[in-house]
Design an enzyme around this catalytic site. Structure first.
Site, PDB file in Angstrom:
ATOM      1  N   ARG A  54       0.833  -1.212   0.000  1.00  0.00           N
ATOM      2  CA  ARG A  54       0.000   0.000   0.000  1.00  0.00           C
ATOM      3  C   ARG A  54       0.868   1.263   0.000  1.00  0.00           C
ATOM      4  O   ARG A  54       0.441   2.321  -0.423  1.00  0.00           O
ATOM      5  CB  ARG A  54      -0.993   0.010   1.178  1.00  0.00           C
ATOM      6  CG  ARG A  54      -1.918   1.243   1.188  1.00  0.00           C
ATOM      7  CD  ARG A  54      -3.238   1.035   1.952  1.00  0.00           C
ATOM      8  NE  ARG A  54      -3.033   0.344   3.197  1.00  0.00           N
ATOM      9  CZ  ARG A  54      -2.551   0.918   4.313  1.00  0.00           C
ATOM     10  NH1 ARG A  54      -2.258   2.185   4.339  1.00  0.00           N
ATOM     11  NH2 ARG A  54      -2.387   0.188   5.399  1.00  0.00           N
ATOM     12  N   TYR A 107     -16.759  14.252 -16.485  1.00  0.00           N
ATOM     13  CA  TYR A 107     -17.133  12.856 -16.255  1.00  0.00           C
ATOM     14  C   TYR A 107     -18.210  12.779 -15.158  1.00  0.00           C
ATOM     15  O   TYR A 107     -18.127  13.482 -14.147  1.00  0.00           O
ATOM     16  CB  TYR A 107     -15.878  12.076 -15.846  1.00  0.00           C
ATOM     17  CG  TYR A 107     -16.105  10.606 -15.747  1.00  0.00           C
ATOM     18  CD1 TYR A 107     -16.241   9.824 -16.891  1.00  0.00           C
ATOM     19  CD2 TYR A 107     -16.193   9.985 -14.510  1.00  0.00           C
ATOM     20  CE1 TYR A 107     -16.463   8.458 -16.800  1.00  0.00           C
ATOM     21  CE2 TYR A 107     -16.410   8.616 -14.419  1.00  0.00           C
ATOM     22  CZ  TYR A 107     -16.544   7.862 -15.560  1.00  0.00           C
ATOM     23  OH  TYR A 107     -16.769   6.527 -15.466  1.00  0.00           O
ATOM     24  N   ASP A 180      -8.009  16.797 -16.165  1.00  0.00           N
ATOM     25  CA  ASP A 180      -8.291  15.403 -16.501  1.00  0.00           C
ATOM     26  C   ASP A 180      -8.040  15.251 -17.997  1.00  0.00           C
ATOM     27  O   ASP A 180      -8.791  15.777 -18.819  1.00  0.00           O
ATOM     28  CB  ASP A 180      -9.746  15.066 -16.137  1.00  0.00           C
ATOM     29  CG  ASP A 180     -10.095  13.603 -16.439  1.00  0.00           C
ATOM     30  OD1 ASP A 180      -9.407  12.959 -17.268  1.00  0.00           O
ATOM     31  OD2 ASP A 180     -11.087  13.104 -15.858  1.00  0.00           O
ATOM     32  N   LYS A 205      -8.611   3.651 -19.575  1.00  0.00           N
ATOM     33  CA  LYS A 205      -8.973   3.987 -20.952  1.00  0.00           C
ATOM     34  C   LYS A 205      -7.767   3.816 -21.872  1.00  0.00           C
ATOM     35  O   LYS A 205      -7.279   2.715 -22.021  1.00  0.00           O
ATOM     36  CB  LYS A 205      -9.553   5.407 -20.971  1.00  0.00           C
ATOM     37  CG  LYS A 205     -10.558   5.684 -19.835  1.00  0.00           C
ATOM     38  CD  LYS A 205     -11.838   4.881 -19.933  1.00  0.00           C
ATOM     39  CE  LYS A 205     -12.717   4.987 -18.677  1.00  0.00           C
ATOM     40  NZ  LYS A 205     -13.047   6.332 -18.243  1.00  0.00           N
TER      41      LYS A 205
HETATM   42  C1  LIG Z   1     -13.544   6.923 -17.157  1.00  0.00           C
HETATM   43  C2  LIG Z   1     -13.214   8.300 -16.795  1.00  0.00           C
HETATM   44  C3  LIG Z   1     -12.971   8.650 -15.464  1.00  0.00           C
HETATM   45  C4  LIG Z   1     -13.086   7.667 -14.340  1.00  0.00           C
HETATM   46  O1  LIG Z   1     -12.150   6.640 -14.429  1.00  0.00           O
HETATM   47  P1  LIG Z   1     -12.365   5.187 -13.769  1.00  0.00           P
HETATM   48  O2  LIG Z   1     -11.110   4.489 -14.146  1.00  0.00           O
HETATM   49  O3  LIG Z   1     -13.595   4.610 -14.355  1.00  0.00           O
HETATM   50  O4  LIG Z   1     -12.495   5.428 -12.308  1.00  0.00           O
HETATM   51  C5  LIG Z   1     -12.631   9.960 -15.204  1.00  0.00           C
HETATM   52  N1  LIG Z   1     -12.546  10.882 -16.178  1.00  0.00           N
HETATM   53  C6  LIG Z   1     -12.784  10.581 -17.460  1.00  0.00           C
HETATM   54  C7  LIG Z   1     -12.690  11.651 -18.489  1.00  0.00           C
HETATM   55  C8  LIG Z   1     -13.131   9.283 -17.820  1.00  0.00           C
HETATM   56  O5  LIG Z   1     -13.388   8.996 -19.088  1.00  0.00           O
END
Ligand SMILES: *Cc1c(COP(=O)(O)O)cnc(C)c1O
Length: 392
Positions: A54, A107, A180, A205
């Site tokens: 951790r 998101y 982000d 992603k």
């Molecule tokens: C999918 C996504 C998230 C969240 O990510 P997770 O891995 O599902 O927690 C945050 N921001 C964007 C732009 C996303 O496409």
């Protein structure tokens, strides 16, 4: 070196014992320490060695060092999911009584974190159109400490100018800019190099790229990353696991070729859909008539693989298309090698009210496409046959 070389070679970990070509997976929760005094020291200085997974793990560390390098940050912190990265980064930068500003298109779960959870801890917020730097400036209050921008923004691909926002925020003392950059990946855009303080990704992603791992990452200055790691990530516990990190490092090796193909395919699909009878509007920053085109061209290496599409005929038409595509899969998520289709209003952006959604062009007859790396002709033919069913 060029980025296609870097995604493979930069910060590559070579196992000192066997020289294993691919780094081993350090699938362990704890580490055997050589003696009492070393154990005491390392437990109190977790950045100096491995003690407990951790706090840190060599497989996770390889991933973190690669992302820090690719994003141009001093350090990075791997997390169990994108939301793990977002919540850890944001919580480490704010305190009770602060005010945060965030984009009107973000998101869905990030929106829920900001509007449903943070206010109960005494955090005020303003929602603004972050494509408008003056709108951000106008929303700043004496207690503003954080501006949070998603670009390209999910799901309608709004593009915010990272450089201009960061330039404006430099006039103020102590307002951090968090970006982000999930839709771009470290290949298409590097927010830290454009002046952002922190970049976050859902590594689920494009970074992983194959839809087989849920993970996230934060990158930025060492001082901030240390704070994200300790106490925040250590106490919230959304740490990345060694196997996930190993998958991400392997996924990253093909990031450059994947992103080039995603961009090529998406451009072809967008142009095709734009002239289709059953399509009202295509939201893709690579189309010259898109309001984000110029800024995207300036700050991104390519326009990416994501788009949204308004289909003529509302939700019933969406249902027909989504039930009849054969190459695209009906699935939420994005950034996989295979193409996915989802309905933003009822799926990813269900947390917004209809009024909030409509105000930012997330219409009921809208689908979001994650264009994969299959043959573009097959993707176009698939969408064409599904859309043509609407004419019958
Ligand atoms: C999918 C996504 C998230 C969240 O990510 P997770 O891995 O599902 O927690 C945050 N921001 C964007 C732009 C996303 O496409």
């Amino acid at each position: 070196m060029g980025i296609s070389t870097d995604v493979i070679h930069a910060k590559r970990y070579v196992d000192p014992v066997t020289g294993s070509h691919v780094a081993p997976i350090y699938q362990t929760s704890t580490f055997i320490l050589p003696d009492f005094d070393t154990a005491v020291y390392l437990n109190q200085h977790i950045d100096k060695g491995y003690v407990y997974s951790r706090f840190g793990n060599p497989s996770v560390r390889e991933f973190e060092e690669k992302i820090a390098y690719l994003e141009g940050g001093e350090d990075a912190v791997g997390t169990a999911s994108g939301l793990g990265a977002i919540s850890t980064a944001v919580m480490s930068l704010i305190k009770q009584g602060d005010h945060i500003i965030f984009g009107d298109v973000i998101y869905g779960c990030t929106f829920a974190l900001f509007t449903k959870i943070l206010p109960s801890f005494g955090i005020e917020y303003s929602i603004v159109d972050t494509t408008d730097v003056d709108a951000i400036k106008a929303a700043i209050r004496p207690n503003t400490t954080l501006v949070y921008v998603e670009t390209p923004a999910n799901p309608v691909l709004k593009i915010s100018d990272i450089q201009e926002i960061s330039k404006m925020l430099k006039e103020y003392d102590g307002i951090k800019l968090v970006v982000d950059s999930t839709f771009a990946s470290p290949y298409l855009q590097n927010p830290l190099k454009l002046g952002a303080d922190v970049v976050v990704h859902s590594a689920t992603k494009y970074i992983g790229g194959h839809g087989n791992v849920t993970a996230g990452v934060i990158a930025g200055p060492k001082e901030l990353m240390d704070r994200c790691r300790m106490p925040f990530l250590q106490c919230f516990g959304a740490v990345l696991d060694p196997f996930g990190a190993w998958q991400l490092v392997n996924g990253l090796k093909t990031l450059a070729v994947r992103m080039e193909k995603h961009c090529d395919n998406a451009m072809k699909v967008a142009k095709f859909l734009q002239q289709h009878d059953m399509v009202d509007k295509v939201y893709y920053p690579g189309l010259p008539d898109n309001p984000g085109y110029e800024v995207a061209k300036k700050q991104m290496r390519g326009f990416g693989g994501m788009m949204s599409v308004d289909i003529k005929g509302g939700v019933d038409a969406v249902r027909t298309v989504m039930n009849n595509v054969k190459v695209f899969s009906l699935a939420t998520s994005l950034g996989n090698v295979d193409s996915l289709i989802q309905h933003s209003p009822t799926m990813s952006h269900f947390d917004m009210t209809p009024e909030q959604r409509h105000a930012v062009s997330i219409f009921d007859g809208q689908v979001r496409l994650s264009v994969g790396i299959e043959d573009a002709d097959d993707l176009i033919e698939d969408l064409d046959q599904a859309l043509n069913l609407l004419k019958k």
